[in-house]
Scaffold this motif. Structure first.
Motif, PDB file in Angstrom:
ATOM      1  N   LYS A  55      13.279  -0.328   1.635  1.00 14.37           N
ATOM      2  CA  LYS A  55      12.260   0.292   3.155  1.00 14.37           C
ATOM      3  C   LYS A  55      11.467   0.791   3.047  1.00 14.37           C
ATOM      4  O   LYS A  55      10.074   0.578   4.039  1.00 14.37           O
ATOM      5  N   VAL A  56      10.209   1.950   2.065  1.00 14.48           N
ATOM      6  CA  VAL A  56       9.275   2.609   2.097  1.00 14.48           C
ATOM      7  C   VAL A  56       8.664   1.666   1.412  1.00 14.48           C
ATOM      8  O   VAL A  56       7.668   1.903   2.341  1.00 14.48           O
ATOM      9  N   ALA A  57       9.161   0.489   0.772  1.00 18.15           N
ATOM     10  CA  ALA A  57       8.060  -0.035   0.191  1.00 18.15           C
ATOM     11  C   ALA A  57       7.615  -0.986   0.723  1.00 18.15           C
ATOM     12  O   ALA A  57       6.131  -1.405   1.038  1.00 18.15           O
ATOM     13  N   ALA A  58       8.548  -1.696   1.738  1.00 15.38           N
ATOM     14  CA  ALA A  58       8.258  -2.254   2.937  1.00 15.38           C
ATOM     15  C   ALA A  58       6.944  -1.853   3.576  1.00 15.38           C
ATOM     16  O   ALA A  58       6.133  -2.262   4.299  1.00 15.38           O
ATOM     17  N   THR A  59       7.041  -0.470   4.428  1.00 14.38           N
ATOM     18  CA  THR A  59       6.044  -0.575   4.691  1.00 14.38           C
ATOM     19  C   THR A  59       5.026   0.356   4.368  1.00 14.38           C
ATOM     20  O   THR A  59       3.944   0.169   4.663  1.00 14.38           O
ATOM     21  N   ILE A  60       4.752   0.989   3.153  1.00 15.97           N
ATOM     22  CA  ILE A  60       3.500   0.990   1.930  1.00 15.97           C
ATOM     23  C   ILE A  60       3.139  -0.529   1.630  1.00 15.97           C
ATOM     24  O   ILE A  60       1.774  -0.450   1.823  1.00 15.97           O
ATOM     25  N   GLU A  61       3.647  -1.535   1.590  1.00 23.45           N
ATOM     26  CA  GLU A  61       2.606  -2.635   1.654  1.00 23.45           C
ATOM     27  C   GLU A  61       2.250  -3.631   2.731  1.00 23.45           C
ATOM     28  O   GLU A  61       1.443  -4.155   2.391  1.00 23.45           O
ATOM     29  N   ALA A  62       3.246  -2.936   3.893  1.00 19.84           N
ATOM     30  CA  ALA A  62       2.008  -3.593   5.418  1.00 19.84           C
ATOM     31  C   ALA A  62       1.146  -2.189   5.640  1.00 19.84           C
ATOM     32  O   ALA A  62       0.091  -3.331   6.065  1.00 19.84           O
ATOM     33  N   GLU A  63       0.948  -1.857   4.701  1.00 18.73           N
ATOM     34  CA  GLU A  63       0.106  -0.995   4.971  1.00 18.73           C
ATOM     35  C   GLU A  63      -1.439  -1.210   3.935  1.00 18.73           C
ATOM     36  O   GLU A  63      -2.828  -1.379   4.646  1.00 18.73           O
ATOM     37  N   LEU A  64      -0.803  -1.100   2.890  1.00 19.11           N
ATOM     38  CA  LEU A  64      -2.441  -2.304   1.906  1.00 19.11           C
ATOM     39  C   LEU A  64      -2.189  -3.189   2.628  1.00 19.11           C
ATOM     40  O   LEU A  64      -3.651  -3.417   2.617  1.00 19.11           O
ATOM     41  N   GLU A  65      -1.454  -4.186   3.345  1.00 16.77           N
ATOM     42  CA  GLU A  65      -2.215  -5.410   3.685  1.00 16.77           C
ATOM     43  C   GLU A  65      -3.191  -4.890   4.888  1.00 16.77           C
ATOM     44  O   GLU A  65      -4.263  -5.809   5.241  1.00 16.77           O
ATOM     45  N   ALA A  66      -2.511  -3.972   5.309  1.00 17.46           N
ATOM     46  CA  ALA A  66      -3.660  -4.039   6.970  1.00 17.46           C
ATOM     47  C   ALA A  66      -4.538  -2.855   6.910  1.00 17.46           C
ATOM     48  O   ALA A  66      -5.455  -3.633   7.512  1.00 17.46           O
ATOM     49  N   LYS A  67      -4.665  -2.164   5.252  1.00 14.20           N
ATOM     50  CA  LYS A  67      -6.497  -2.523   4.939  1.00 14.20           C
ATOM     51  C   LYS A  67      -7.096  -3.465   3.636  1.00 14.20           C
ATOM     52  O   LYS A  67      -8.085  -2.703   3.351  1.00 14.20           O
ATOM     53  N   GLY A  68      -6.402  -4.634   3.706  1.00 17.97           N
ATOM     54  CA  GLY A  68      -7.094  -5.050   2.790  1.00 17.97           C
ATOM     55  C   GLY A  68      -6.628  -4.987   1.456  1.00 17.97           C
ATOM     56  O   GLY A  68      -7.736  -5.836   0.836  1.00 17.97           O
ATOM     57  N   PHE A  69      -6.124  -4.465   0.939  1.00 17.16           N
ATOM     58  CA  PHE A  69      -5.785  -3.855  -0.314  1.00 17.16           C
ATOM     59  C   PHE A  69      -4.358  -5.532  -1.217  1.00 17.16           C
ATOM     60  O   PHE A  69      -4.000  -6.107   0.026  1.00 17.16           O
ATOM     61  N   ALA A  70      -5.045  -5.329  -2.203  1.00 12.74           N
ATOM     62  CA  ALA A  70      -3.506  -6.529  -2.944  1.00 12.74           C
ATOM     63  C   ALA A  70      -2.701  -5.617  -4.033  1.00 12.74           C
ATOM     64  O   ALA A  70      -3.404  -4.348  -4.064  1.00 12.74           O
ATOM     65  N   TRP A  71      -1.729  -5.978  -3.781  1.00 11.73           N
ATOM     66  CA  TRP A  71      -0.379  -4.952  -4.647  1.00 11.73           C
ATOM     67  C   TRP A  71       0.310  -6.328  -5.567  1.00 11.73           C
ATOM     68  O   TRP A  71       0.721  -6.818  -5.289  1.00 11.73           O
ATOM     69  N   SER A  72       0.262  -5.408  -6.732  1.00 13.85           N
ATOM     70  CA  SER A  72       2.502  -5.874  -7.398  1.00 13.85           C
ATOM     71  C   SER A  72       2.964  -4.977  -7.756  1.00 13.85           C
ATOM     72  O   SER A  72       2.456  -4.269  -7.427  1.00 13.85           O
ATOM     73  N   ARG A  73       4.107  -4.972  -7.636  1.00 13.88           N
ATOM     74  CA  ARG A  73       5.535  -4.580  -7.872  1.00 13.88           C
ATOM     75  C   ARG A  73       5.932  -4.186  -9.190  1.00 13.88           C
ATOM     76  O   ARG A  73       5.751  -5.050 -10.218  1.00 13.88           O
ATOM     77  N   ALA A  74       5.725  -2.994  -9.842  1.00 21.88           N
ATOM     78  CA  ALA A  74       6.530  -3.120 -10.626  1.00 21.88           C
ATOM     79  C   ALA A  74       8.145  -2.014 -10.732  1.00 21.88           C
ATOM     80  O   ALA A  74       8.256  -0.811  -8.924  1.00 21.88           O
TER      81      ALA A  74
END
Length: 240
Positions: A24-43
């Motif tokens: 749940k926390v990861a999904a919130t962070i991912e949404a924020e990163l996407e909104a700010k124009g970042f790309a991400w990878s998960r570990a």
């Protein structure tokens, strides 16, 4: 063609490594990163973080402080010893000052308690990236030691250390030769500018070096200044 453009656009975004076990926390962070124009990878584990930061190219890493596997601070410490300088924002429970100091000493760049507002997280992340991209070339760092060669100022774990001109000269010389053994003769020639006294000045060098080591390393779990018995000194990352 459209898929190729999307892949290219994704590759051009700033890449962030995210290690957060709570879905749940990861999904919130991912949404924020996407909104700010970042790309991400998960570990998922600290071991995966270690591999990703060793071999991948990331602008920064967001790491939960209690990932499965090896203790996260141990992983960060090893990464810093390998000169992996990727900014790391540590996410964890509210910590006391000693815990925060330990995290900084191990190599974390910032700490954000959980739960935290996603907007604050992205603001902290942007601040880290801004500091890293704007760091001037005359500022050198090893572990948590930072030396401003232009202003002749020295900081360890964010705290300024007052050095004499001679002590700063020794530190600057060792820093410019980081990882290399520096002889008494080299210090006599390049710091004291008295090559003719190279053999007799060694005791003077030792006295100044002892004072410098006390200021830089005393009370620190990671020692940076090391004696090469019978030869000279070396500044290197870690206690090896």
């Amino acid at each position: 063609m459209r898929e190729e453009r999307q892949k290219r656009a994704q590759a051009e975004k700033i890449q962030i490594l995210l290690a957060e076990p709570d879905a749940k926390v990861a999904a919130t962070i991912e949404a924020e990163l996407e909104a700010k124009g970042f790309a991400w990878s998960r570990a998922a584990t600290s071991e995966e973080v270690f591999l990703e930061l060793n071999f991948g190219e990331f602008a920064a890493a967001l790491l939960d402080a209690k990932l499965p596997g090896r203790p996260v601070l141990e992983v960060i410490e090893v990464l810093r010893k390998r000169n992996i300088t990727t900014p790391i924002l540590l996410l964890g429970e509210e910590a006391d000052s000693q815990s925060r100091i330990r995290a900084y000493e191990k190599g974390a760049d910032d700490i954000l308690p959980k739960p935290s507002v996603a907007a604050e997280l992205s603001a902290r992340l942007k601040a880290l990236l801004r500091r890293r991209s704007s760091a001037p070339p005359w500022v050198r760092s090893v572990e948590d030691l930072e030396v401003d060669l232009s202003a002749r100022r020295v900081f360890r774990a964010g705290r300024e250390i007052a050095l004499t001109p001679r002590e700063f000269g020794i530190l600057e010389y060792l820093l410019r030769n980081q990882g290399k053994a520096v002889s008494f003769e080299a210090l006599a020639t390049d710091v004291w500018h008295q090559p003719e006294r190279a053999k007799t000045i060694s005791n003077v060098v030792r006295v100044h070096m002892a004072s410098l080591r006390k200021k830089i390393d005393c009370g620190r779990p990671i020692k940076l200044l090391h004696t090469m018995r019978g030869y000279g000194f070396v500044l290197r990352s870690g206690n090896r």
